[in-house]
Design a protein around this motif. Sequence first.
Motif, PDB file in Angstrom:
ATOM      1  N   LEU A 370     -46.926 -52.440  -0.996  1.00  0.00           N
ATOM      2  CA  LEU A 370     -46.140 -51.856   0.082  1.00  0.00           C
ATOM      3  C   LEU A 370     -46.676 -50.546   0.584  1.00  0.00           C
ATOM      4  N   ASP A 371     -47.441 -49.757  -0.233  1.00  0.00           N
ATOM      5  CA  ASP A 371     -47.699 -48.538   0.075  1.00  0.00           C
ATOM      6  C   ASP A 371     -49.370 -48.181  -0.702  1.00  0.00           C
ATOM      7  N   PRO A 372     -50.396 -48.875  -0.066  1.00  0.00           N
ATOM      8  CA  PRO A 372     -51.746 -48.728  -0.739  1.00  0.00           C
ATOM      9  C   PRO A 372     -51.947 -47.145  -0.840  1.00  0.00           C
ATOM     10  N   ALA A 373     -51.903 -46.251  -0.026  1.00  0.00           N
ATOM     11  CA  ALA A 373     -52.038 -44.886  -0.123  1.00  0.00           C
ATOM     12  C   ALA A 373     -51.497 -44.286  -1.310  1.00  0.00           C
ATOM     13  N   THR A 374     -49.945 -44.460  -1.661  1.00  0.00           N
ATOM     14  CA  THR A 374     -49.779 -44.163  -2.844  1.00  0.00           C
ATOM     15  C   THR A 374     -50.134 -44.578  -3.988  1.00  0.00           C
ATOM     16  N   HIS A 375     -50.333 -46.073  -3.916  1.00  0.00           N
ATOM     17  CA  HIS A 375     -50.780 -46.707  -4.957  1.00  0.00           C
ATOM     18  C   HIS A 375     -52.010 -46.130  -5.420  1.00  0.00           C
ATOM     19  N   ALA A 376     -53.089 -45.589  -4.472  1.00  0.00           N
ATOM     20  CA  ALA A 376     -54.291 -45.311  -4.761  1.00  0.00           C
ATOM     21  C   ALA A 376     -54.354 -43.828  -5.145  1.00  0.00           C
ATOM     22  N   GLU A 377     -53.339 -42.970  -4.694  1.00  0.00           N
ATOM     23  CA  GLU A 377     -53.093 -41.489  -5.291  1.00  0.00           C
ATOM     24  C   GLU A 377     -52.814 -41.670  -6.592  1.00  0.00           C
ATOM     25  N   TRP A 378     -51.805 -42.489  -7.089  1.00  0.00           N
ATOM     26  CA  TRP A 378     -51.139 -42.678  -8.384  1.00  0.00           C
ATOM     27  C   TRP A 378     -52.192 -43.164  -9.289  1.00  0.00           C
ATOM     28  N   THR A 379     -53.137 -44.076  -9.030  1.00  0.00           N
ATOM     29  CA  THR A 379     -53.922 -44.739 -10.033  1.00  0.00           C
ATOM     30  C   THR A 379     -55.453 -44.008  -9.916  1.00  0.00           C
ATOM     31  N   LYS A 380     -55.744 -42.863  -9.175  1.00  0.00           N
ATOM     32  CA  LYS A 380     -56.993 -42.345  -9.320  1.00  0.00           C
ATOM     33  C   LYS A 380     -57.544 -41.850 -10.390  1.00  0.00           C
ATOM     34  N   THR A 381     -56.552 -41.317 -11.429  1.00  0.00           N
ATOM     35  CA  THR A 381     -56.745 -40.941 -12.599  1.00  0.00           C
ATOM     36  C   THR A 381     -55.872 -41.889 -13.566  1.00  0.00           C
ATOM     37  N   PRO A 382     -56.291 -42.138 -14.717  1.00  0.00           N
ATOM     38  CA  PRO A 382     -55.625 -42.783 -15.848  1.00  0.00           C
ATOM     39  C   PRO A 382     -54.118 -42.446 -15.929  1.00  0.00           C
TER      40      PRO A 382
END
Length: 482
Positions: A370-382
């Motif tokens: 749905l929102d790749p950018a948000t997913h990347a922001e949330w998962t860039k750190t554990p």
Amino acid sequence: MTDFRSIQVTKGIKTLEIVNPTSYPLIGMGAQGAVFKLSEDRCVKIYTNPLQAKMEMEALNAGKSLPFFPRLYEYGENYNVIDYFNAPTLKEYLRNCTHMPESIARKLLHILGEMKKAKFTMVDAPLRHIFVLKNEDLKLIDHVNAFKRIHPVPLKLLRDLNMMLLKESFLSWVKKLEPETYEMWQRYFNENKMDYRNIPVDPGGDGEGVKVDSAISQTLIGAGHQGAVYRVSENRCVKIYPKPQHCKQEKDVLLSHQKLSFIPKVYETGENYVVMEYLSGPDLNTFLKKQTTLPPVVTQLLLKILTSQKQSGFKQIDAPLRHVFVTKSGFKMVDHVYSYSRIQNRPLELFQNLHERGFLDAFLEQVKVLDPATHAEWTKTPIPLTDEEAQLEIINIEGKAEPNHKKGREHKKGYDRKKGRDRNKDRDRKKGKDNGKDRNHKKGQDRDQDHRGKKDDDKKNRKQNKEHGNENDRKKGSGKRK
């Protein structure tokens, strides 16, 4: 089989802590203790406080002639062995009823009348404490406060019936079957009618929820760390705060964002209360307990809430499952006290909640689509899955420890909530300090020795100089005489 006396029940920070080395199953627990099934007709209630065990034992003995009381078989310092009822509670029994059955109304009135005759001060019982056996034979449990609290009118019973929309039906039977009792109840309500703006709500202890008066006739629908919520009408409720600061913080958020779809509608506010819409529907945690997979629509609506929070200037981006309600008009979210006073860029508590339900991976995969950018922001750190880890990400704007909800530190063994510090760290600091003292003391001793040695040398030198000076003076004097 191991003796049930080896079971340990103690109070934890949020719930009871139980150590059960036996095979006796846990069948229930409440504020005073936990109940374990011993056989098909007996169970044992083990209390955290021996005083409460004694109070219930005395109440059970006082009511042993009452047919709706459980039988007491054995008691000890912290336990009572009583009847086990393998039957539905009255709340479960009435769940699908649209009106109160006359037979149940008669039996409830009989129970209340007999308790009054037996001189119990608490003539009351919530529906969950009443069991319905065969032939609608009713049994009443949990009598710890039978002689402690004063309930001349069954406030808890009426409150529960009101939540099930059966209160008026029951009262109509009371008015018909026992008109004098009905009039007495009405007088009580009229004399004790209280403006909800003045309902007393006190702060709880460290790590505990607020404290409320159980004699208040309004329907209590929830109590947390910042306030208590009462239902005041069919479509309205009021949240009352013991701390005006918390009221102001949440009021500012609610009033500033009434146009957001997930914010409850506000009708009235005061220094210590907010009247808002009553949300009819289950919270999302309850809803997801019945799901085997995570519905994509849930992810969509949660993502919409979190995105709206960020776009609207919220500092705390989160949506705990217990704070999100599933209503006819979509998801609504409550408890916004810290939305402006904490910096939190990821929904940490939501992550933990979904992990506990087994839906975190599915949620993140759906967000990725749905929102790749948000997913990347949330998962860039554990993603932190414990309170201690999550606390490291939360920044309190005001720079105070209290608004952080004591999250993480309180769950660490050794944390002194009363003094607001970590005893483990204190011990380490003290240990280091003591070691420092030892080192400094040793250094001090060395310095003292050096100083004493130097002092002795100086003294010796002065003596030698003095003698040498005297000798020179004598030589000078002798020269002059010559």
